[in-house]
Design an enzyme around this catalytic site. Structure first.
Site, short mmCIF file in Angstrom:
data_model
loop_
_atom_site.label_atom_id
_atom_site.label_comp_id
_atom_site.label_asym_id
_atom_site.label_seq_id
_atom_site.Cartn_x
_atom_site.Cartn_y
_atom_site.Cartn_z
N LYS A 146 0.96 -1.23 0.35
CA LYS A 146 -0.14 -0.14 -0.30
C LYS A 146 0.95 1.30 0.13
O LYS A 146 1.32 1.90 0.96
CB LYS A 146 -1.55 -0.19 1.42
N GLY B 142 6.28 5.48 8.64
CA GLY B 142 5.37 6.59 8.39
C GLY B 142 5.04 7.02 9.64
O GLY B 142 6.40 7.26 10.27
N SER B 143 3.97 8.18 10.31
CA SER B 143 3.36 8.87 11.15
C SER B 143 3.42 8.21 13.00
O SER B 143 3.40 6.99 12.41
CB SER B 143 3.09 10.13 10.71
N ASN B 144 4.34 8.64 14.10
CA ASN B 144 3.45 7.80 14.69
C ASN B 144 1.85 8.05 15.82
O ASN B 144 1.52 6.76 15.63
CB ASN B 144 4.09 9.05 15.92
N GLY C 186 1.43 5.30 13.45
CA GLY C 186 2.15 3.86 13.67
C GLY C 186 0.99 3.25 15.00
O GLY C 186 1.15 2.12 15.07
N GLU D 117 8.44 1.80 11.53
CA GLU D 117 9.01 2.70 11.68
C GLU D 117 9.14 4.38 11.79
O GLU D 117 8.18 4.84 10.64
CB GLU D 117 10.84 2.49 10.24
N CYS E 141 12.81 11.65 7.68
CA CYS E 141 12.97 10.96 9.50
C CYS E 141 13.84 11.19 9.60
O CYS E 141 13.35 11.61 11.45
CB CYS E 141 12.42 9.60 8.78
P1 NAD Z 1 1.87 8.59 7.85
O1 NAD Z 1 1.41 7.96 8.67
O2 NAD Z 1 0.14 9.75 6.81
O3 NAD Z 1 1.39 7.94 6.40
C1 NAD Z 1 2.23 6.90 5.95
C2 NAD Z 1 1.09 5.67 4.72
O4 NAD Z 1 0.81 5.38 6.04
C3 NAD Z 1 0.73 5.90 3.42
O5 NAD Z 1 0.43 4.94 3.20
C4 NAD Z 1 -0.78 6.12 4.30
O6 NAD Z 1 -1.41 6.06 2.97
C5 NAD Z 1 -0.76 5.08 4.93
N1 NAD Z 1 -1.91 4.15 6.42
C6 NAD Z 1 -2.05 6.20 7.01
N2 NAD Z 1 -3.87 5.78 7.60
C7 NAD Z 1 -3.52 4.39 7.80
C8 NAD Z 1 -4.19 3.27 9.04
N3 NAD Z 1 -5.51 4.01 9.79
N4 NAD Z 1 -3.84 2.08 8.56
C9 NAD Z 1 -2.74 1.48 8.29
N5 NAD Z 1 -2.33 2.75 7.02
C10 NAD Z 1 -2.18 3.74 7.32
O7 NAD Z 1 2.97 9.29 7.29
P2 NAD Z 1 3.67 10.64 6.09
O8 NAD Z 1 3.30 12.04 5.90
O9 NAD Z 1 3.38 9.84 4.94
O10 NAD Z 1 4.99 10.09 6.26
C11 NAD Z 1 6.03 11.17 6.92
C12 NAD Z 1 5.91 10.06 8.51
O11 NAD Z 1 6.55 9.47 8.10
C13 NAD Z 1 6.99 11.57 9.80
O12 NAD Z 1 6.78 10.87 10.90
C14 NAD Z 1 8.22 10.67 9.47
O13 NAD Z 1 9.25 11.19 10.21
C15 NAD Z 1 8.04 9.48 8.96
N6 NAD Z 1 9.18 8.32 8.39
C16 NAD Z 1 9.96 7.27 9.31
C17 NAD Z 1 11.22 7.09 8.59
C18 NAD Z 1 11.93 5.97 9.46
O14 NAD Z 1 12.19 5.17 9.38
N7 NAD Z 1 11.76 6.20 9.74
C19 NAD Z 1 11.24 6.94 7.12
C20 NAD Z 1 10.71 8.04 6.73
C21 NAD Z 1 9.43 8.56 6.87
#
Ligand code: NAD
Length: 483
Positions: free
Chosen positions: A176, A227-229, A232, A248, A282
């Site tokens: 996804k 993705g975001s906390n 997560g 992550e 990130c």
């Molecule tokens: P996000 O959490 O908004 O989205 C990430 C993914 O999750 C997307 O594909 C989104 O459609 C999906 N998603 C959204 N809601 C969901 C749910 N309820 N269940 C399952 N999936 C869902 O994050 P973003 O804005 O795409 O990315 C930015 C964030 O990612 C920042 O917080 C950044 O620090 C983090 N990030 C972390 C790392 C790492 O390796 N630690 C690397 C890159 C980005």
């Protein structure tokens, strides 16, 4: 790229629109008048169909020979290399990063797949001496169906670090991609499928709600998420007992600069840590903790470097800082600056949208340095995910480490010093998954463990390096073999 690219889901051997016909658009963040890609807004039925296909394919894919899996991964790597220039240009339009950075990502992704191709051969078990039976041994099985959910900021690289090891271990995948980068998700998947991956082994569903449906499906035995906390936490709660999850997440990454540091080098480390990818890495730095004796000089140097960045579309040769991902991100920067000022900090440079006709249709925000930040401010505690950083005064390393460790995150951290003892203390005491001495907080070695601790991730089975990665994608069972 002038006409939008229409992306479809990939389910089994088919490319399909959403069953409801619903779609969403992704616009060029450097000029939001241009639609770059159009993708399906998948329904719950579409996601279920993808998990059906992955479940069916899992029965035979797990028995594929290691050499066949490795051949398919290296085949995908070869296609990605051949298509790299075109993919990098599309990445600039869809995600926004400057072309040079897009080329680095497009070039690194095939290397990831080559690394994981080798892992197909290295899945091992062990034998154990036993008092009661001639042979006790462990075997390494695939988990089954793996869900891969990724952010937009490294749309190829992040996904390749999950899909690669999942397939190498004999799992099937439902991928996804971020709704900000559906075209990049399609380009990555197409390389695997064009390399000959059997139908159903890699399925792709796009959309804003598909991730939650995917995670809720009990047939998905493992979810690897970056993705975001906030997201997560939802995924962690949804997975429950018996299914595994790798998260992550975000960071509030510090650069600590001690009084003995080479200040010219430290200033460039701060700028690179803070403003690479428009502050949307990130591992990007948000807190700059500087010994008070060199604070003002470093601030001046960093403000000067911030002024050197040239904002623009990523395909312009002069651009050194691209747009933010969308208008919401620009509004978030404005809010972060306003909050910091309300909390008593001051703006040393940047802080407002650029007043430039050429940038008027894009999501631009300049490198922004906030002075007089304090550890208790929101700016110093919460991830900002953009080019806004806070300078804080510290008195020596003990105070700096204690302050840096006081946030909930633990992703990446850097120290600038010439003192070996200080470097050793920092390496030992800094609560971060990745610790850098006289190096920027950003960047990754493709063959070294990558991941955060504390609330920057689940902290187990870090991405990237061999065995720690493969443990997440495999189930170990122990066999007692009698006569
Ligand atoms: P996000 O959490 O908004 O989205 C990430 C993914 O999750 C997307 O594909 C989104 O459609 C999906 N998603 C959204 N809601 C969901 C749910 N309820 N269940 C399952 N999936 C869902 O994050 P973003 O804005 O795409 O990315 C930015 C964030 O990612 C920042 O917080 C950044 O620090 C983090 N990030 C972390 C790392 C790492 O390796 N630690 C690397 C890159 C980005």
């Amino acid at each position: 790229m002038t006409t939008p690219v229409r992306v479809q889901n990939r389910i089994g051997d088919q490319q399909l629109p959403a069953s409801t016909g619903a779609e969403f658009e992704r616009r060029d963040p450097a000029d939001t008048r241009r639609v770059v890609s159009v993708a399906p807004e998948s329904s719950a039925d579409d996601v279920r169909a993808a998990v059906d296909a992955a479940t069916e394919a899992a029965a035979s894919w797990r028995h594929t020979t290691p050499s066949r899996r490795a051949e398919l991964l290296t085949g995908a790597a070869r296609l990605l290399t051949e298509r790299g220039a075109a993919i990098a240009a599309e990445m600039v339009a869809e995600e926004g990063k400057p072309l040079a950075d897009a080329k680095v990502e497009a070039g690194r992704t095939p290397r990831n797949l080559e690394l994981y191709a080798g892992e197909s051969y290295r899945l091992t078990g062990a034998t154990f001496p036993s008092d009661d039976t001639p042979l006790v041994y462990s075997v390494c099985d695939p988990v089954g169906v793996v869900g891969v959910i990724t952010p937009w900021n490294f749309p190829l690289n992040m996904a390749s670090r999950k899909i690669g090891p999942a397939l190498a271990a004999g799992n099937t995948v439902v991928f996804k991609p971020s709704p900000m980068t559906p075209l990049m998700g399609e380009r990555l998947a197409a390389a695997f499928i064009d390399a000959g991956l059997p139908p159903g082994v890699l399925n792709v569903v796009h959309g804003f709600s598909a991730g939650a449906t995917l995670v809720a499906d009990e047939r998905v035995g493992a979810v690897s998420f970056t993705g975001s906390n906030a997201t997560g936490a939802k995924i962690h709660a949804a997975m429950g007992l018996g299914r595994r999850v790798q998260l992550e997440l975000g960071g509030k990454n510090p650069v600590i600069v001690l009084a003995d540091a080479d200040l010219a080098a430290a200033a460039s480390i701060v700028a690179r840590s803070s403003f690479s990818l428009s502050g949307q890495a990130c591992t990007g730095a948000g807190r700059i903790l500087v010994d008070s004796s060199v604070h003002d000089e470093l601030l001046e140097r960093v403000v000067a470097l911030a002024g050197d960045y040239v904002l623009g579309a990523g395909d312009q040769a002069t651009t050194t800082m691209g747009p933010l991902v969308d208008e919401h991100a620009v509004a978030a920067m404005e809010a972060a600056v306003a909050q910091a000022v309300a909390d008593g900090a001051s703006v040393a440079c940047g802080g407002i949208r650029p007043d430039d006709e050429a940038l008027a249709h894009g999501c631009f925000f300049p490198p922004t340095v906030i002075a007089d930040a304090r550890p208790d401010m929101a700016l110093s505690r919460d991830e900002v995910f953009g080019p806004v950083i806070g300078f804080e005064r510290i008195e020596g390393l003990d105070e700096a480490i204690a302050s840096a460790n006081s946030v909930k995150y633990g992703l990446s951290a850097a120290l600038c010093t010439r003192d070996l003892h200080a470097a050793q203390q920092f390496a030992a005491e800094m609560q971060a998954g990745m610790v850098r001495i006289n190096r920027a907080t950003v960047g990754a070695a493709f063959n070294a463990p990558f991941g955060g601790i504390k609330q920057s991730g689940t902290g187990t089975h870090k991405e990237q390096l061999g065995p720690t990665v493969m443990e997440f994608y495999t189930v170990m069972r122990t066999i007692w073999m009698g006569n």
